[in-house]
Design a protein around this motif. Structure first.
Motif, PDB file in Angstrom:
ATOM      1  N   PHE A  12     -16.715   3.341  -4.055  1.00  0.00           N
ATOM      2  CA  PHE A  12     -17.146   1.999  -3.343  1.00  0.00           C
ATOM      3  C   PHE A  12     -16.490   2.776  -1.987  1.00  0.00           C
ATOM      4  CE2 PHE A  12     -15.385  -0.584  -7.320  1.00  0.00           C
ATOM      5  CZ  PHE A  12     -16.445  -0.834  -7.692  1.00  0.00           C
ATOM      6  N   GLY A  13     -17.889   3.367  -1.192  1.00  0.00           N
ATOM      7  CA  GLY A  13     -17.282   3.946  -0.079  1.00  0.00           C
ATOM      8  C   GLY A  13     -16.759   5.255  -0.146  1.00  0.00           C
ATOM      9  N   MET A  14     -16.133   5.564   0.460  1.00  0.00           N
ATOM     10  CA  MET A  14     -14.508   6.369   0.070  1.00  0.00           C
ATOM     11  C   MET A  14     -13.623   7.015  -0.697  1.00  0.00           C
ATOM     12  SD  MET A  14     -14.237   7.413   4.734  1.00  0.00           S
ATOM     13  CE  MET A  14     -13.584   8.655   4.168  1.00  0.00           C
ATOM     14  N   GLU A  45      -3.332   0.652  -2.892  1.00  0.00           N
ATOM     15  CA  GLU A  45      -3.949  -0.744  -3.919  1.00  0.00           C
ATOM     16  C   GLU A  45      -4.206  -1.427  -3.156  1.00  0.00           C
ATOM     17  OE1 GLU A  45      -1.596  -3.596  -6.407  1.00  0.00           O
ATOM     18  OE2 GLU A  45      -0.567  -2.754  -5.676  1.00  0.00           O
ATOM     19  N   LEU A  46      -5.839  -1.746  -2.997  1.00  0.00           N
ATOM     20  CA  LEU A  46      -6.343  -2.981  -2.213  1.00  0.00           C
ATOM     21  C   LEU A  46      -7.185  -3.417  -3.559  1.00  0.00           C
ATOM     22  CD1 LEU A  46      -8.049   0.234  -0.872  1.00  0.00           C
ATOM     23  CD2 LEU A  46      -6.423  -1.038   0.090  1.00  0.00           C
ATOM     24  N   LEU A  47      -7.141  -4.489  -2.527  1.00  0.00           N
ATOM     25  CA  LEU A  47      -8.191  -5.956  -3.231  1.00  0.00           C
ATOM     26  C   LEU A  47      -9.723  -5.800  -3.741  1.00  0.00           C
ATOM     27  CD1 LEU A  47      -7.223  -9.085  -1.152  1.00  0.00           C
ATOM     28  CD2 LEU A  47      -6.314  -8.388  -3.351  1.00  0.00           C
ATOM     29  N   GLN A  52     -15.583  -4.430  -2.700  1.00  0.00           N
ATOM     30  CA  GLN A  52     -17.073  -4.208  -4.028  1.00  0.00           C
ATOM     31  C   GLN A  52     -17.862  -4.790  -2.436  1.00  0.00           C
ATOM     32  OE1 GLN A  52     -15.404  -7.744  -7.286  1.00  0.00           O
ATOM     33  NE2 GLN A  52     -16.361  -6.051  -8.093  1.00  0.00           N
ATOM     34  N   LYS A  53     -16.707  -5.784  -2.106  1.00  0.00           N
ATOM     35  CA  LYS A  53     -17.955  -6.354  -0.810  1.00  0.00           C
ATOM     36  C   LYS A  53     -18.358  -5.691   0.569  1.00  0.00           C
ATOM     37  CE  LYS A  53     -16.935 -11.239  -1.735  1.00  0.00           C
ATOM     38  NZ  LYS A  53     -16.755 -12.463  -1.156  1.00  0.00           N
TER      39      LYS A  53
END
Length: 80
Positions: A12-14, A45-47, A52-53
């Motif tokens: 997702f992106g980078m 660690e990310l949501l 996704q958005k």
């Protein structure tokens, strides 16, 4: 049944998802999180819903890249 989708290896992106995290709080509710590796090499660690958005595109390194001033134009990356 509410089965979790496996996002391991998805980019997702980078950010590339490595594995599920322990969950992070968004307000009072614990939400699904993932451990991601950024193109710059940092792991964070990310949501899951944030990446996704498209609200989270990097580990935070993208912010510093955008604020670097181009000496030729005297503009930041976002102003070019």
């Amino acid at each position: 049944m509410n089965e979790k989708i496996n996002y391991d290896g998805v980019k997702f992106g980078m950010l590339t998802v490595l594995r599920d995290g322990n969950g992070l709080y968004e307000g009072k509710k614990k939400k699904r999180s993932v451990i991601c590796k950024c193109d710059c090499g940092n792991e964070r660690e990310l949501l899951l819903r944030q990446i996704q958005k498209g609200k989270q595109k990097s580990c935070g390194c993208l912010t510093s890249i955008k604020t670097e001033v181009n000496p030729e134009t005297n503009l930041t990356c976002g102003q070019l």
